[in-house]
Motif scaffolding. Sequence first.
Motif, PDB file in Angstrom:
ATOM      1  N   UNK A 181      59.747 -79.122  19.210  1.00  0.00           N
ATOM      2  CA  UNK A 181      58.845 -79.217  19.960  1.00  0.00           C
ATOM      3  C   UNK A 181      57.838 -77.559  19.971  1.00  0.00           C
ATOM      4  N   UNK A 182      57.516 -77.034  19.123  1.00  0.00           N
ATOM      5  CA  UNK A 182      56.585 -75.514  19.711  1.00  0.00           C
ATOM      6  C   UNK A 182      55.429 -75.654  19.989  1.00  0.00           C
ATOM      7  N   UNK A 183      55.548 -74.637  21.375  1.00  0.00           N
ATOM      8  CA  UNK A 183      53.903 -74.636  21.681  1.00  0.00           C
ATOM      9  C   UNK A 183      53.817 -73.322  21.192  1.00  0.00           C
ATOM     10  N   UNK A 184      53.002 -73.009  21.308  1.00  0.00           N
ATOM     11  CA  UNK A 184      52.378 -71.182  21.015  1.00  0.00           C
ATOM     12  C   UNK A 184      51.893 -70.728  21.579  1.00  0.00           C
ATOM     13  N   UNK A 185      51.385 -69.945  22.660  1.00  0.00           N
ATOM     14  CA  UNK A 185      50.507 -69.532  23.561  1.00  0.00           C
ATOM     15  C   UNK A 185      50.339 -67.475  22.873  1.00  0.00           C
TER      16      UNK A 185
END
Length: 314
Positions: A181-185
């Motif tokens: 799972x990738x979360x970009x902030x």
Amino acid sequence: MPYPHTGPTGLGQIAQQATQVLYQHRLVSTRQLHQLITPHHTRTEYLRRQLHTLREAGLAETVGRRLSGQTELLWWLTEKGADAVESVGLLPQRPYRMSPEAALGPLQEHTLATVDTGLAFVDWARRLGHECGPLDWSPETAHYYRDDARPGEELSLVPDAVLNYVHTDTKAKQRTLLTFFIEVDRTQMTIARLAQKLHAYAAYYDYTPQQTAGRGTKTGRRTTTTPAWRYRYPAFPRLLMVLTGASDSRLARRIADLRSLAASDPALTTTGLRAGVTTLGQLQHRGPFEPIFTPILGPAELADAWLRPVSLAA
């Protein structure tokens, strides 16, 4: 990785691949398309000609993005282009359609940063002899769940991307499919909102759906013992948070603050969720299998994308 014969007929292979990438990832720059599709070419002229062929055919359009004093072209599929890709039937259909307004809108930079994150995995897979191609991550796939903290609500967890990566260990002659799972902030949301995303992943990890019971039972529902995620994944994906959009010192403070908030969330103290955080710069320059990830939960001993401490991975 080539994807022959996967786009609208009548186009060259590079143009066909470009339509697939644009359909999957919505908005992609010329630079990103070059690195994803034609990295073996030192110059971008051939790719640019193929892209202009798509635009002349009414399949793709562009908007400009100002970057370091120059204008960079961002490409997206028109309605006609998206319909042409869907008619081939080789990619899961996606409900969204890009428009000039959306391409120029506030999510432009976030979309491009997500593509850059996937591109980093593709680039390092090529270098390391692993497998991860331009279509091996899917943006914004919904995962439905319920949370005991919000009874009665049907909730939706939507990662920025779900990425598949085949890790090859030539010495052990072993291939392992890793799902992330990738979360970009981009430092656009508060650190509290980022911590709430962690809580949502933990809730999804624990969520076990209920099924309607058969006739003759006293209750209308029965609880299964199989978590919802097992119907989609052989193992729960590792969560990787990738930070960008600020100085290294600010991103380091953000990582420390995120760990602190996570440690104060009771739902995260016993979760089996594995989550790590790094910066986009570290991911691009060192790769996912160097110790660049700080675990969000537990001791802050650096780890690679397996999220095992370096001392245990050796």
